[in-house]
Design a protein around this motif. Sequence first.
Motif, short mmCIF file in Angstrom:
data_model
loop_
_atom_site.label_atom_id
_atom_site.label_comp_id
_atom_site.label_asym_id
_atom_site.label_seq_id
_atom_site.Cartn_x
_atom_site.Cartn_y
_atom_site.Cartn_z
N ILE A 17 -3.91 3.07 -2.20
CA ILE A 17 -3.28 4.39 -2.22
C ILE A 17 -3.36 4.98 -0.82
O ILE A 17 -4.45 5.13 -0.27
CB ILE A 17 -4.00 5.33 -3.22
N GLU A 18 -2.20 5.31 -0.27
CA GLU A 18 -2.18 5.93 1.05
C GLU A 18 -2.33 7.44 0.91
O GLU A 18 -1.59 8.07 0.16
CB GLU A 18 -0.87 5.58 1.78
N VAL A 19 -3.28 7.99 1.63
CA VAL A 19 -3.60 9.42 1.51
C VAL A 19 -3.54 10.05 2.90
O VAL A 19 -4.00 9.48 3.88
CB VAL A 19 -5.03 9.60 0.93
N SER A 20 -2.93 11.24 2.94
CA SER A 20 -2.89 12.00 4.18
C SER A 20 -3.94 13.09 4.10
O SER A 20 -4.00 13.83 3.12
CB SER A 20 -1.50 12.61 4.33
N GLU A 21 -4.77 13.20 5.11
CA GLU A 21 -5.80 14.23 5.06
C GLU A 21 -5.20 15.63 5.26
O GLU A 21 -5.84 16.63 5.00
CB GLU A 21 -6.89 13.96 6.11
N GLN A 22 -3.98 15.65 5.77
CA GLN A 22 -3.31 16.93 5.93
C GLN A 22 -2.67 17.37 4.62
O GLN A 22 -2.29 16.54 3.82
CB GLN A 22 -2.22 16.84 7.01
N GLY A 23 -2.60 18.66 4.42
CA GLY A 23 -1.86 19.17 3.28
C GLY A 23 -2.72 19.44 2.06
O GLY A 23 -2.33 20.20 1.21
#
Lengths: 167, 137
Positions: free
Chosen positions: A158-164
């Motif tokens: 699972i690709e996760v962005s720490e932003q947002g």
Amino acid sequence: MKKYLVIAVLLIVPFIFFLHNSISNPSEFATYKNAQRPNPIQLAGFALGDDDPILMVNLLKFKDKAEYEDGRVTSLTGREAYEIYVTETREHLANVGAELILGGEVSRLFVGEVEELWDAFGVARYPSRKAMIAMARNPAYIESEKHRAAGLAGQLLIEVSEQGFGF
Amino acid sequence: MEVKNHRRPSKEQMAGFLEGDNETPIAMVNLLKFKQNAEYEDGRDSDLSGRDAYAIYAFEVAEHLKKVGGSFVFSGSVSRLMLGEVEDLWDAVAIARYPSRKAMLEMMMDQAYQESEKHRAAGLAGQLNIETKEGEL
């Protein structure tokens, strides 16, 4: 020991009461499937993304016995083969400015239902997608990856962005 | 294979959580799916999105975690699935560390936590919460 038991019971009783009042199973069963390699659409989507730091969350299911694609004979378990991959990959990660931020064994599922629980998990942080691609193309990584493929029955990545959603 | 998000542990899951080793550190991996619009169980009016309500919970829970010696490792929005297939992909992932299961229970029993938890229940459609033990892998 007795004291501990009393404390445990004191803790449990109100909690079970709390639960009893609030158990809810809102969503329906959905299907999922672990995989060893990305499909073309997943690869294309990955290549098209932006270049911010990413976190990769791995949910891993091992084979009972390792099976190497080159047919070599081995007595390793799937988990042992994957451990070789992890040990070697720490260096591959460091070479592109990435790191393993945590990982370990799955003990149980506390909330939700999964037909086949994963065995282990790991989270890696990459400075960018480019860095991850650079690692994946490195011949030394490709050599280490043979242990991954030998040990892994399948996984979700699972690709996760720490932003947002920072808090 | 099938997967189902829930909002709360089942009785069996709760019982299992209380059994065995309560004293060693755990990391809880949360795979979260939000409601479109927040719905509070006490019926209060709200124009928050599910994600916004959960963000209130997450913000408040940082304090509750600290009180029992826990901490957030990270949280973030799910961008895509790179490997595997999931019919209904989660919206966010958050991982918290607790010094023990006992510490986590202590947090959950706390009155102030239960007040914050109303935002969680309002915003969350369901989740997987995976108990893990950090180690070599």
